[in-house]
Design an enzyme around this catalytic site. Sequence first.
Site, PDB file in Angstrom:
ATOM      1  N   ASP A 147       0.827  -1.215   0.000  1.00 23.03           N
ATOM      2  CA  ASP A 147       0.000   0.000   0.000  1.00 23.03           C
ATOM      3  C   ASP A 147       0.861   1.266   0.000  1.00 23.03           C
ATOM      4  OD1 ASP A 147      -2.420   1.353   0.064  1.00 23.03           O
ATOM      5  OD2 ASP A 147      -3.198   0.247   1.780  1.00 23.03           O
ATOM      6  N   GLU A 180      -1.180   1.884  -5.118  1.00 21.78           N
ATOM      7  CA  GLU A 180      -1.042   3.333  -4.862  1.00 21.78           C
ATOM      8  C   GLU A 180      -2.166   4.100  -5.555  1.00 21.78           C
ATOM      9  OE1 GLU A 180      -0.781   3.801  -8.256  1.00 21.78           O
ATOM     10  OE2 GLU A 180       0.556   5.523  -7.849  1.00 21.78           O
ATOM     11  N   TRP A 181      -3.249   3.376  -5.839  1.00 22.28           N
ATOM     12  CA  TRP A 181      -4.536   3.954  -6.269  1.00 22.28           C
ATOM     13  C   TRP A 181      -4.477   4.668  -7.626  1.00 22.28           C
ATOM     14  CZ3 TRP A 181      -2.714   6.457  -1.428  1.00 22.28           C
ATOM     15  CH2 TRP A 181      -2.791   5.571  -0.350  1.00 22.28           C
ATOM     16  N   GLY A 182      -3.429   4.388  -8.399  1.00 20.79           N
ATOM     17  CA  GLY A 182      -3.335   5.021  -9.712  1.00 20.79           C
ATOM     18  C   GLY A 182      -2.793   6.440  -9.642  1.00 20.79           C
ATOM     19  N   ASP A 183      -2.390   6.888  -8.447  1.00 19.61           N
ATOM     20  CA  ASP A 183      -1.977   8.288  -8.278  1.00 19.61           C
ATOM     21  C   ASP A 183      -0.726   8.649  -9.077  1.00 19.61           C
ATOM     22  OD1 ASP A 183      -4.066   8.523  -6.583  1.00 19.61           O
ATOM     23  OD2 ASP A 183      -2.887   8.963  -4.778  1.00 19.61           O
ATOM     24  N   ASN A 184       0.161   7.673  -9.282  1.00 17.53           N
ATOM     25  CA  ASN A 184       1.428   7.953  -9.972  1.00 17.53           C
ATOM     26  C   ASN A 184       1.516   7.216 -11.312  1.00 17.53           C
ATOM     27  OD1 ASN A 184       2.992   9.383  -7.600  1.00 17.53           O
ATOM     28  ND2 ASN A 184       1.988   7.592  -6.742  1.00 17.53           N
ATOM     29  N   ASP A 202     -10.346   3.438  -3.373  1.00 18.81           N
ATOM     30  CA  ASP A 202     -11.041   2.238  -2.889  1.00 18.81           C
ATOM     31  C   ASP A 202     -12.460   2.122  -3.433  1.00 18.81           C
ATOM     32  OD1 ASP A 202      -8.764   1.886  -1.481  1.00 18.81           O
ATOM     33  OD2 ASP A 202      -9.690   1.952   0.505  1.00 18.81           O
TER      34      ASP A 202
END
Length: 400
Positions: A147, A180-184, A202
């Site tokens: 995570d 990492e939730w697609g942030d990067n 999420d």
Amino acid sequence: MKTTLSIIFTLSVFLAGAQKFDGLALTPPMGWNSWNKFSCDMTESLIRETADAMVASGLKDAGYEYIVIDDCWHGERDSLGFIQPDPVRFPSGIKALADYIHSKGLKFGIYSDAGWQTCGGRPGSRGREYQDAQRYASWGVDYLKYDWCNTEGLKAEGAYLTMRNALHEAGRPIVLSICEWGDNQPWEWAGPIGHLWRTTGDIYNCFDCEYNHGTWSSWGVLQILDMRKDIRKYAGPDHWNDPDMMEIGNGMTVNEDRAHFSLWAMMAAPLIAGNDLRNMSPETIAILTNKEVIAIDQDSLGVQGFKHIDDENFEVWVKPLAKGDLAVCFLNRAVEPLDLNFDWKSNPMKDPDFDYTFDFTRNTYDLLNVWSGKQQGTTKKVLKASIPGHDVLMFRLSAN
Ligand code: GLA
């Protein structure tokens, strides 16, 4: 002597070339994860019972294999810095739990975080990556969800690369699930690092909603479906886009659960159940174990589906499959039923990213309705049907 040894060691790591363990996820991983249903409230007996239920319910036979414990399994680090499980919730230790899961013919997954603490405030792996990887390997871990909370100052690619190298060094093949939730934009760099990467924040247990937590939101099935367009070309065998774990059996309607499962299969998503496997309705079991839908998700071509028609509440999703087959999913996003009148011949389906075209004036296909399990004519005839609200009609098409 010490210096010589350390030079030899560094050289051998360099020559061996730390890399991802290849071939661990040639099709999207299938399994169960504790978070969606139980969040931090889990114990070793729950996990053992879940493994039993995965076998008894038929999920294992349908292809589910990983049992993954998410956040909050951790206790303190010991005096040498090695992570230990929460002694109250996991009194027998993680190795015993992994052994039990393996004895059922299943695989075992665990959770950590690239930052100094996990999202749930437990010890993260920052600065301890090699030590943690070594511990996971010695416990018999097969899958690591990693995570991205509390990572201020870290670069995502470097942080995930460090854990990949640490896992490689530890020597046990472990699937690396990047979260990492697609942030990067992990789809741009994570292929050589992990086997799957989350593409969004999420999921929330609803079909069509946003749940606002204040500084962040979690998302319904349709909201996740709509996010991150144009990244399907980055996914394929051993490197998958991950639109998050499933909420099937957690309270949506049967129609919504069916649509959720269908859409995840059309996206070649990892199929990670997130419900209580010990208490499932017959409808939930039937959805999660539908062999035809799973076969579409797990198809060896490994091509993520694309949206062919986007007409307000009506969408058509198409997924090229091995041996010239394809899957077609008609989605009704509205609450009201939708009358479908679909002329295949005036709808050639062209893949926007890869070289697949399905032209129904040139070829005729047999239609297998994957939810009724029945053959339903061919593409020669106009398809007429009614799709209930928040539901789908889904077919496998095979050239005849
Ligand atoms: C993040 C992840 C979730 C879950 C929680 C645990 O929010 O995206 O899937 O792992 O952390 O705290």
